[in-house]
Design a protein around this motif. Structure first.
Motif: not given
Length: 225
Positions: A65-67, A71-75, A125-138
């Protein structure tokens, strides 16, 4: 990758179980066992589906969850979320079992279990539509990140957050804790705050997102917000 999936689910099961039963002071808490088993079974099902349909997205979801690109605020936000989640589980263990501060009818626990299942099932259904659904904001430049406006994204800008509301409310109902339910509104507000910050980052760095956000008006629930 499947091995990593099973290991992470097993670790999550163990950690959340330790928090729940440790706070409760006993292993004789049927609803907690049922919640853990439901969550784990659904996570395995969803993970195996992702491994077959979109292994690249599964790999992204299994990252910490830290990458560096995050975004720094997201960490900071996700670190606070991890702490709050652990504290929430402990609170519900204390309330529902050790202190017996809540009394909830069985039918509400059944509704809670249904809400947890619907959340995880709908997330597919979210994952089927969005291949970029990462758990972090980037912005995932290396994966060709683009705006997604199909499936549930045609109706709300953050369908996964919208479905997460079911998990947040369903969990304390299933575990039988009114104190847990009382914590849901501030958790929803925190999720809403993250959604707004995430949109700012996407509007600034992802071509087409600003136009998409103007076209799709609602964030979590159609007709509400």
């Amino acid at each position: 990758m499947r091995t990593k999936l099973f290991v992470e689910i097993a670790i999550s099961f163990a950690v959340m179980g330790a928090l729940l039963f440790g706070a409760a002071g006993t292993l004789a808490w049927t609803n907690a066992w049922l919640w853990l088993l439901e969550w784990s079974a659904c996570a395995v099902w969803l993970g195996l589906w992702l491994a077959r349909e979109n292994p690249a997205l599964l790999a992204e979801r299994l990252k910490p969850i830290a990458q560096r690109e995050q975004q720094a605020w997201d960490r900071v936000f996700l670190a606070c979320v991890a702490f709050a989640w652990c504290a929430w589980l402990c609170l519900m263990g204390l309330d529902a079992v050790r202190l017996r501060g809540s009394h909830m009818p069985v039918w509400l626990s059944v509704i809670g279990a249904a809400m947890v299942f619907v959340d995880i099932y709908a997330t597919r259904g979210v994952f089927a539509a969005n291949a970029y659904a990462a758990p972090v904001v980037k912005i995932q430049h290396e994966r060709g990140h683009t705006v997604v406006d199909t499936g549930p994204y045609a109706y709300v800008r953050h369908p996964m957050y919208g479905y997460a509301l079911l998990l947040l409310l369903g969990t304390p109902l299933m575990l039988g804790s009114w104190w847990g339910v009382a914590c849901v509104p501030p958790m929803v507000l925190a999720l809403a705050w993250r959604a707004v910050r995430e949109e700012r980052a996407l509007a600034e760095n992802l071509p087409g997102y600003r136009a998409y956000s103007e076209r799709v008006r609602y964030r979590f629930v159609p007709g509400v917000w």
